[in-house]
Design an enzyme around this catalytic site. Sequence first.
Site, mmCIF file in Angstrom:
data_model
loop_
_atom_site.group_PDB
_atom_site.id
_atom_site.type_symbol
_atom_site.label_atom_id
_atom_site.label_comp_id
_atom_site.label_asym_id
_atom_site.label_seq_id
_atom_site.Cartn_x
_atom_site.Cartn_y
_atom_site.Cartn_z
ATOM 1 N N LYS A 192 0.831 -1.206 0.000
ATOM 2 C CA LYS A 192 0.000 0.000 0.000
ATOM 3 C C LYS A 192 0.859 1.246 0.000
ATOM 4 O O LYS A 192 0.649 2.177 -0.794
ATOM 5 C CB LYS A 192 -0.925 0.014 1.218
ATOM 6 C CG LYS A 192 -1.920 1.178 1.202
ATOM 7 C CD LYS A 192 -2.284 1.655 2.586
ATOM 8 C CE LYS A 192 -1.206 2.560 3.153
ATOM 9 N NZ LYS A 192 -1.616 3.210 4.422
ATOM 10 N N ASP A 252 -6.245 0.812 1.205
ATOM 11 C CA ASP A 252 -6.212 0.963 2.655
ATOM 12 C C ASP A 252 -7.541 0.447 3.210
ATOM 13 O O ASP A 252 -8.332 -0.165 2.497
ATOM 14 C CB ASP A 252 -5.949 2.418 3.063
ATOM 15 C CG ASP A 252 -7.103 3.351 2.700
ATOM 16 O OD1 ASP A 252 -8.089 2.899 2.068
ATOM 17 O OD2 ASP A 252 -7.031 4.532 3.067
#
Length: 220
Positions: free
Chosen positions: A123, A141
Amino acid sequence: MAELDRETSVRVVERLLEAYPDARCQLHFTTPFELLVATMLSAQCTDERVNMVTPRLFAKYRGPEAFAKASPDEVAEDIREVGLFRSKSKHIVETSRILVDVYGGEVPNSRDRLMELPGVGRKTANVVISNAYGVPAFAVDTHVQRVTNRIGLAHSSDPLKTEQQVCAKLPPELWTKAHHALILHGRRVCTARKPKCHICPVADLCQYARSQAQPKAEQG
């Protein structure tokens, strides 16, 4: 619930982009390195809190060279307001030393190389390459994971599979924009506990909203 097809998925994202014209990276940064550090700090912490810490942090440590010379304990004291500050300080210092020793103080624009750095997951790497270097990427996320699966853009509890499913449906030029719009949608409308489906701009396309409305329609 079934996933949305490609055409509907693009329509969803286009509507969200219209609804959130301010959709962009919410972390404050001026260099790729500052974005890398800010994103590392944002794990299990709000962007707002990170943005409160980074101005004085970046004023004290001007670039990876300064962080590389600091001790993890010293950096930890400077980021105490951020969750998991001790492990984050250690990772930031270790990463800074690698950047100085291996990359001449520059942040690589490769996802794979970024993920080799301490404390940098997929991420974080996606956020950096997309926002600092303009490389198409879709970061997942907690907000993006929840919202994509509710709407039907993805159908997986695994963030990597969610990323792959969404990217398969959207053209690369929409990946980064979709990420930002979905985050704002998750914060403002499609919240974790009580999604506000009645004001949602994509409710008519959303699998979750349809499932919630179905019993009412049957009663009528």
